[in-house]
Each structure stands twice: as C-alpha cells, then as structure tokens.
Design an enzyme around this catalytic site. Structure first.
Site, PDB file in Angstrom:
ATOM      1  N   TYR A 194       0.823  -1.197   0.000  1.00  0.00           N
ATOM      2  CA  TYR A 194       0.000   0.000   0.000  1.00  0.00           C
ATOM      3  C   TYR A 194       0.866   1.260   0.000  1.00  0.00           C
ATOM      4  O   TYR A 194       1.860   1.349   0.729  1.00  0.00           O
ATOM      5  CB  TYR A 194      -0.918   0.055   1.233  1.00  0.00           C
ATOM      6  CG  TYR A 194      -1.459   1.456   1.406  1.00  0.00           C
ATOM      7  CD1 TYR A 194      -0.912   2.329   2.338  1.00  0.00           C
ATOM      8  CD2 TYR A 194      -2.445   1.937   0.555  1.00  0.00           C
ATOM      9  CE1 TYR A 194      -1.359   3.636   2.446  1.00  0.00           C
ATOM     10  CE2 TYR A 194      -2.897   3.237   0.652  1.00  0.00           C
ATOM     11  CZ  TYR A 194      -2.344   4.083   1.590  1.00  0.00           C
ATOM     12  OH  TYR A 194      -2.785   5.379   1.661  1.00  0.00           O
ATOM     13  N   HIS A 245      -1.851   0.437   7.167  1.00  0.00           N
ATOM     14  CA  HIS A 245      -3.046   0.138   6.351  1.00  0.00           C
ATOM     15  C   HIS A 245      -3.654  -1.209   6.714  1.00  0.00           C
ATOM     16  O   HIS A 245      -4.086  -1.980   5.843  1.00  0.00           O
ATOM     17  CB  HIS A 245      -2.704   0.198   4.859  1.00  0.00           C
ATOM     18  CG  HIS A 245      -3.833   0.758   4.038  1.00  0.00           C
ATOM     19  ND1 HIS A 245      -4.790  -0.031   3.450  1.00  0.00           N
ATOM     20  CD2 HIS A 245      -4.169   2.018   3.745  1.00  0.00           C
ATOM     21  CE1 HIS A 245      -5.655   0.726   2.804  1.00  0.00           C
ATOM     22  NE2 HIS A 245      -5.296   1.977   2.959  1.00  0.00           N
TER      23      HIS A 245
HETATM   24  C1  GCO Z   1      -4.816   7.293   3.716  1.00  0.00           C
HETATM   25  C2  GCO Z   1      -5.746   6.201   3.324  1.00  0.00           C
HETATM   26  C3  GCO Z   1      -6.153   6.139   1.887  1.00  0.00           C
HETATM   27  C4  GCO Z   1      -7.182   5.062   1.670  1.00  0.00           C
HETATM   28  C5  GCO Z   1      -8.172   5.478   0.606  1.00  0.00           C
HETATM   29  C6  GCO Z   1      -9.297   4.462   0.462  1.00  0.00           C
HETATM   30  O1  GCO Z   1      -4.246   7.204   4.818  1.00  0.00           O
HETATM   31  O2  GCO Z   1      -4.745   8.285   2.952  1.00  0.00           O
HETATM   32  O3  GCO Z   1      -5.276   4.970   3.824  1.00  0.00           O
HETATM   33  O4  GCO Z   1      -5.079   5.996   1.037  1.00  0.00           O
HETATM   34  O5  GCO Z   1      -6.573   3.855   1.341  1.00  0.00           O
HETATM   35  O6  GCO Z   1      -8.669   6.739   0.971  1.00  0.00           O
HETATM   36  O7  GCO Z   1     -10.233   4.895  -0.481  1.00  0.00           O
HETATM   37 MG    MG Z   2      -4.654   5.441   5.842  1.00  0.00          MG
END
Ligand code: GCO
Ligand code: MG
Length: 439
Positions: A194, A245
């Site tokens: 992520y 995440h």
């Molecule tokens: C962050 C979030 C986002 C989410 C996304 C889901 O901390 O900015 O984790 O990246 O994954 O908003 O739609």
């Molecule tokens: Mg986040």
C-alpha cells in the site's frame, strides 16, 4: 402497486394529495422558515481519476445553495442511491438551518444503524447544510465553530520509494517545499505494498493480473529497518508518519512497534483493522510509538471506545464517512477533553469540498494535530474553484462565506468517472496461503 406514502395508513387506498413532509419540525410549522430546501442533487465526477460524489442542497432562495462531499470510492453508486432515492425526498421542504435535527432524522430514517454508505450519504448532506448556513450568515465556516484558534493547519504529504535512500531523498525534497510532516511508505520487494507505486490502490487491474501474494511477515521484516534508516538519513528536523493500512494481526503489530521505536515516528497509522481495535489498549500501553486510527470509522462510537482510555494518540476522522461535520466536531471535542489529537483523513479521494469542510474543523479545534493534504491534479482546480493548496507545509482556509469551495458542473462533466469504477481494488490481494488479505 405503488408503496403507500409513510404519511398514510398502509391499509388505506387514498394516497395523500402531494408529498408529505414527514416528522415536520413543530417550530417550523408554528413560525415558518426563511428558506426551504427545494432539492438535493448529486454529481459524479473524477477530475483526479478517483470518483467524487458531490452533493448540492438547493433552496427557494435563488442562488443560495450548499455543497457537500459524499465520496466513497469503493461504493460510490450505492451512496448516490441513498441520497437520490431516500435522503433527497425526506429533505425537500425542510428548513436547512436545523442541521442537528436533520442529521438525527436522517440517522433514524434508515433504522439499521451506521455503515460507510449511510455515513457518506449523510456526510454529504451535513457538510452542504453547514456550508449553506455560513453562506446565509456571510461568514467563513470556521467562524460558526467558534472562530480560529490557529493561523493555518499543519499539513502532511506522501512520499514512497523502493529503498531508504530513495525515500530519504524524497523526504528532504518535501522538507525543502516546506513540509514539516511527511508520510513515508516503503515498497516490500515482490509485494503489492500500500502507498507505493503500483502497490495497493494504485493500479487495481495490474494488481489483479500480477496475482502477487501478500506476506505480512515479509512486511514486518522489511519495513521497520527501512523506516529506521530513513530517520538516520533525514535527521530529526522532520516528522515521519507511516500507514500500516491494517496489514498486520495483533501479534505482528506488537512486534512492529518494538522494531520501529528507533525511527521516532510522529505516528503509525492503522496498525490494526477496526475489527481488532480491542487490542489498541495493550499496544498503546506497551509502546512509546504514537498510534493513529479512524479513517475506516463510520460511527462516532468507534472513536469514543478508544478515547475512553485513551488508547490512541491521533483520531484519523474522515468527515464524509463519519456522517459529516456534525458528528465529527463532537468527536473532536472529546479528543480535546481526552488529550488526543486530530489527524483528519484527506487523500485525493476526499474532494476539495470535504477537505475545506475538514479544514474549518481543524482551524477551530484545540485538538488539531496534522491534516493529510492531497496534492490534487490540475483538473481538480477547474472543477472545484477555491480548492485549498498547501503552502509552506500548511493549509489556510478561504475567508469567503461557507467552506469557500465551489463546484463547476460543466467542468465536472468533462471528467466522467472511469468505468468500471475501481471499487474492487481492496479485494484483490490474497495472502501467501491463498486466504484473502484484509486491507
Ligand atoms: C490514507 C488512506 C487512503 C485510503 C483510501 C481508500 O491514509 O490516505 O489509507 O489511502 O486507502 O482513501 O479509499
Ligand atoms: Mg490510511
């Protein structure tokens, strides 16, 4: 046969003359209302690439309308249906001034509580009503919340990389641009990690085709030393944040915190999934590493459970998902009283309308800590005149009436939402044993 309107006995066959204003506010019936809601309209657009759902609450005062954001990239069409099919008919004819009354009425109308789809639908209307109220009074939105307590909201930006050297270079470059807070995401070789290029949400079809398994153990072994090395390379003059995440289980999370202590993180976000939130107390008591959680919370009760201890250090409120500024400000007040700080969610799938609304809360709350600040692509500024841009590592609200961001419908139509909606991106990862990975 058409369903009988709720205003009639379900056994009678005489339909009412026109739409019935359900549970009308008695004070409005007695003294009337200066303005009435005439329509709740929704607009889909994607100037940044991810779907935005804009809510426009219109009134019988020509030119007086409020704008909200109900953007949920994973269930956009469902949120739009809640608004178009259920919420809009319930609001027409009401006094837009009665925000608390309308919020509770909408919450009750669904009977079954909560959920992010309902949350985002109510959030879109709620922000639009606050925008409307401030416009009617001719004041910036933060003025309704007690006025400013700070000149600007400290902002954080995102960097990622394949190794500590690349990440550190990007952190120093962000520091040069004025950011004092930087979120760092490290790629895990061979995994769709992520927040790194090509990983997580970046390219759902590529993730699907690559069929790359997720290995939490590999993440746990690889990322802590990278974060620690980045700290060694950039020094202590910049705050470093990281978003796990929800990729670890509680046992791995405890080990992760032990391994990142020397990185001196400003906070570690979403160390656990909401379903494991009961473990935060033990983790928070055992480690000095600050914890941030909340972007996935759709019910204020999810925060209040963690604020009781408190078992977290930062509340990652996502204003649309939580149901708007009305519940968000109540959580913010509790954060202030419990010594927890705000770190509201704000990547590019939160539109500039919601960002500006969140900023009104940030600028008027003593609990505020740091605001996630998306760097929007140029078309976003065309669709949303008044979009706030981080300068010198901070966000400064507009001083115009309302939240200060408008919506250009004609421009919005030039950026249709890509089909199919990338709503399934978080369901694409499986673990090395083949089980689905919970994002
Ligand atoms: C962050 C979030 C986002 C989410 C996304 C889901 O901390 O900015 O984790 O990246 O994954 O908003 O739609
Ligand atoms: Mg986040």
């Amino acid at each position: 046969m058409a369903l009988p309107d709720a205003g009639t006995d379900s056994h009678s066959d005489t339909a009412p003359a026109g739409p019935v204003l359900l549970a009308p506010a008695p004070w409005v019936e007695e003294r009337g209302a200066a303005v009435r809601i005439t329509a709740v309209r929704t607009f889909l657009t994607a100037p940044h690439g991810c779907p935005h759902l804009v809510v426009r609450v219109e009134t019988d005062d020509p030119g007086l309308y409020g704008l909200g954001c109900a953007s949920d990239p994973q269930r956009t069409l469902a949120v739009r249906s809640v608004l178009d099919d259920y919420v809009a008919p319930l609001l027409v004819g009401r006094d837009p001034d009665d925000i608390e009354d309308i919020h509770r009425l909408l919450l009750n109308s669904g009977y079954w509580r909560g959920g992010s789809v309902t949350g985002n639908a109510l959030g879109g209307v709620d922000v639009a009503l606050w925008d409307l109220k401030a416009k009617r009074l001719g004041v910036p939105l933060h003025s309704l919340f007690g006025g400013r307590v700070r000149a600007f909201a400290e902002a954080y930006t995102h960097v990622d990389g394949q190794d500590a050297a690349e990440i550190a270079d990007k952190v120093l470059a962000a520091r040069e641009r004025g950011y004092r807070h930087v979120r760092i995401q490290a790629a895990v070789p061979g995994a769709d990690t992520y927040g790194t290029a090509g990983g997580g949400a970046a390219d759902p079809r590529a993730v699907h085709e690559r069929r790359v398994p997720w290995d939490s153990g590999g993440y746990l072994r690889h990322v802590p030393p990278v974060l620690t090395r980045v700290r060694e390379l950039v020094g202590d003059d910049v705050e470093l944040l990281h978003d796990v995440h929800e990729r670890l289980d509680p046992r791995q999370a405890r080990e992760f915190l032990r391994r990142v202590e020397d990185a001196r993180m400003y906070f570690v976000e979403d160390l656990l999934a909401p379903e494991d939130a009961g473990h935060f107390k033990r983790l928070h008591d055992a480690s000095p590493v600050p914890l941030a959680v909340g972007e996935l919370f759709h019910d204020p009760a999810q925060f209040t459970a963690l604020l009781a201890g408190p078992d977290i250090d930062f509340a990652r409120i996502r204003v649309p998902t939580l149901g708007g500024l009305t519940p968000a400000r109540k959580v913010a007040a509790m954060c202030e009283l419990r010594g927890v700080r705000l770190a509201p969610h704000g990547p590019a799938d939160v539109s500039p309308v919601a960002q500006a609304a969140t900023l009104a809360m940030d600028i008027s709350s003593h609990a505020f800590g740091v605001q996630e600040a998306a760097v929007f692509k140029p078309p976003v500024h065309e669709v949303y005149p008044g979009t706030v841009v981080a300068e010198g590592g901070g966000l400064r609200p507009n001083e115009s009436p309302g939240h200060g961001v408008d919506f250009d419908e004609a421009a919005a139509r030039r950026y249709p939402v890509p089909e199919p909606l990338a709503h399934d991106r978080w369901a694409l990862l499986r673990n090395t044993d083949g089980s689905v990975q919970r994002p």
